[in-house]
Motif scaffolding. Sequence first.
Motif, PDB file in Angstrom:
ATOM      1  N   GLY A  87       0.805  -1.218   0.000  1.00 55.69           N
ATOM      2  CA  GLY A  87       0.000   0.000   0.000  1.00 55.69           C
ATOM      3  C   GLY A  87       0.837   1.266   0.000  1.00 55.69           C
ATOM      4  N   SER A  88       1.865   1.297   0.844  1.00 53.19           N
ATOM      5  CA  SER A  88       2.704   2.501   0.892  1.00 53.19           C
ATOM      6  C   SER A  88       3.496   2.655  -0.406  1.00 53.19           C
ATOM      7  N   SER A  89       3.934   1.546  -0.989  1.00 56.32           N
ATOM      8  CA  SER A  89       4.683   1.612  -2.250  1.00 56.32           C
ATOM      9  C   SER A  89       3.791   2.090  -3.386  1.00 56.32           C
ATOM     10  N   ALA A  90       2.558   1.586  -3.436  1.00 54.11           N
ATOM     11  CA  ALA A  90       1.628   2.010  -4.481  1.00 54.11           C
ATOM     12  C   ALA A  90       1.265   3.484  -4.316  1.00 54.11           C
ATOM     13  N   SER A  91       1.029   3.917  -3.085  1.00 49.67           N
ATOM     14  CA  SER A  91       0.691   5.328  -2.835  1.00 49.67           C
ATOM     15  C   SER A  91       1.846   6.253  -3.185  1.00 49.67           C
ATOM     16  N   PHE A  92       3.063   5.771  -2.977  1.00 51.07           N
ATOM     17  CA  PHE A  92       4.258   6.547  -3.254  1.00 51.07           C
ATOM     18  C   PHE A  92       4.554   6.602  -4.751  1.00 51.07           C
ATOM     19  N   GLY A  93       4.121   5.575  -5.466  1.00 52.58           N
ATOM     20  CA  GLY A  93       4.429   5.503  -6.897  1.00 52.58           C
ATOM     21  C   GLY A  93       5.615   4.614  -7.198  1.00 52.58           C
ATOM     22  N   ALA A  94       6.006   3.777  -6.237  1.00 56.97           N
ATOM     23  CA  ALA A  94       7.129   2.852  -6.417  1.00 56.97           C
ATOM     24  C   ALA A  94       6.592   1.576  -7.064  1.00 56.97           C
ATOM     25  N   HIS A  95       6.432   1.622  -8.374  1.00 54.52           N
ATOM     26  CA  HIS A  95       5.760   0.567  -9.125  1.00 54.52           C
ATOM     27  C   HIS A  95       6.410  -0.806  -8.940  1.00 54.52           C
ATOM     28  N   THR A  96       7.714  -0.898  -9.116  1.00 56.94           N
ATOM     29  CA  THR A  96       8.410  -2.177  -8.990  1.00 56.94           C
ATOM     30  C   THR A  96       8.269  -2.732  -7.582  1.00 56.94           C
ATOM     31  N   MET A  97       8.388  -1.881  -6.592  1.00 58.19           N
ATOM     32  CA  MET A  97       8.267  -2.327  -5.204  1.00 58.19           C
ATOM     33  C   MET A  97       6.871  -2.895  -4.941  1.00 58.19           C
ATOM     34  N   ALA A  98       5.843  -2.220  -5.408  1.00 55.87           N
ATOM     35  CA  ALA A  98       4.474  -2.691  -5.208  1.00 55.87           C
ATOM     36  C   ALA A  98       4.259  -4.027  -5.915  1.00 55.87           C
ATOM     37  N   ALA A  99       4.797  -4.165  -7.119  1.00 56.02           N
ATOM     38  CA  ALA A  99       4.649  -5.414  -7.872  1.00 56.02           C
ATOM     39  C   ALA A  99       5.352  -6.572  -7.154  1.00 56.02           C
ATOM     40  N   LEU A 100       6.521  -6.317  -6.601  1.00 56.24           N
ATOM     41  CA  LEU A 100       7.221  -7.354  -5.841  1.00 56.24           C
ATOM     42  C   LEU A 100       6.433  -7.744  -4.594  1.00 56.24           C
ATOM     43  N   CYS A 101       5.778  -6.777  -3.982  1.00 55.89           N
ATOM     44  CA  CYS A 101       4.952  -7.077  -2.801  1.00 55.89           C
ATOM     45  C   CYS A 101       3.788  -7.993  -3.165  1.00 55.89           C
ATOM     46  N   VAL A 102       3.206  -7.811  -4.336  1.00 58.53           N
ATOM     47  CA  VAL A 102       2.112  -8.693  -4.785  1.00 58.53           C
ATOM     48  C   VAL A 102       2.636 -10.123  -4.905  1.00 58.53           C
ATOM     49  N   GLN A 103       3.811 -10.272  -5.506  1.00 59.83           N
ATOM     50  CA  GLN A 103       4.416 -11.605  -5.642  1.00 59.83           C
ATOM     51  C   GLN A 103       4.741 -12.194  -4.273  1.00 59.83           C
ATOM     52  N   LEU A 104       5.220 -11.356  -3.374  1.00 64.89           N
ATOM     53  CA  LEU A 104       5.572 -11.816  -2.028  1.00 64.89           C
ATOM     54  C   LEU A 104       4.321 -12.263  -1.274  1.00 64.89           C
ATOM     55  N   ARG A 105       3.234 -11.549  -1.437  1.00 67.12           N
ATOM     56  CA  ARG A 105       1.985 -11.975  -0.791  1.00 67.12           C
ATOM     57  C   ARG A 105       1.551 -13.341  -1.320  1.00 67.12           C
ATOM     58  N   ASP A 106       1.687 -13.554  -2.615  1.00 66.84           N
ATOM     59  CA  ASP A 106       1.339 -14.861  -3.185  1.00 66.84           C
ATOM     60  C   ASP A 106       2.210 -15.964  -2.574  1.00 66.84           C
ATOM     61  N   ALA A 107       3.491 -15.696  -2.420  1.00 63.38           N
ATOM     62  CA  ALA A 107       4.401 -16.683  -1.817  1.00 63.38           C
ATOM     63  C   ALA A 107       4.052 -16.927  -0.350  1.00 63.38           C
ATOM     64  N   CYS A 108       3.625 -15.868   0.352  1.00 66.04           N
ATOM     65  CA  CYS A 108       3.188 -16.015   1.753  1.00 66.04           C
ATOM     66  C   CYS A 108       1.967 -16.915   1.833  1.00 66.04           C
ATOM     67  N   HIS A 109       1.019 -16.685   0.937  1.00 63.39           N
ATOM     68  CA  HIS A 109      -0.207 -17.480   0.946  1.00 63.39           C
ATOM     69  C   HIS A 109       0.101 -18.947   0.675  1.00 63.39           C
ATOM     70  N   ALA A 110       1.162 -19.210  -0.100  1.00 61.74           N
ATOM     71  CA  ALA A 110       1.580 -20.577  -0.405  1.00 61.74           C
ATOM     72  C   ALA A 110       2.509 -21.145   0.678  1.00 61.74           C
ATOM     73  N   HIS A 111       2.842 -20.332   1.671  1.00 59.55           N
ATOM     74  CA  HIS A 111       3.791 -20.719   2.739  1.00 59.55           C
ATOM     75  C   HIS A 111       5.115 -21.195   2.143  1.00 59.55           C
TER      76      HIS A 111
END
Length: 151
Positions: A87-111
Amino acid sequence: MDRAAAVAAVEQHIQALLTQSVQEGLLDDQFLQLIQLQDDSNPDFVSEVVELYFEDSATKIDTLEARLREPAPNYGQVDALVHQFKGSSASFGAHTMAALCVQLRDACHAHNQPACQALVAQLRESCAVLKTRLEQFMSLENQRKQLSGGR
């Protein structure tokens, strides 16, 4: 070179740096909108937001690394932190950081601990690249202000 030409040259350099950063996916339009919020009544707005974002990012990345080094990470806590970071990365405009966070959330959900750790390492690298780019931007912005007489 007169002052007006010097200001124009610095502004052109700033624009080129921002355009390159957007084309590379480091930043998006959200950051460009943040720049528009800076005015004479708040001349240091962008530098303050940049500083806060990187302080917050460093803390979050350190915390994520520590939690993911645990033998049995609490993926709920990791996911909550990554959600905030996204959320903070998207609000800031840090596109790559926000995209990596989406991937990281997916990996978290998969444990998937190894994938999570690799993505946090990518976040750290991307953060360093973005920080270097924004330090260049802030340096140019300071030059522009000095040449413009503090405006």
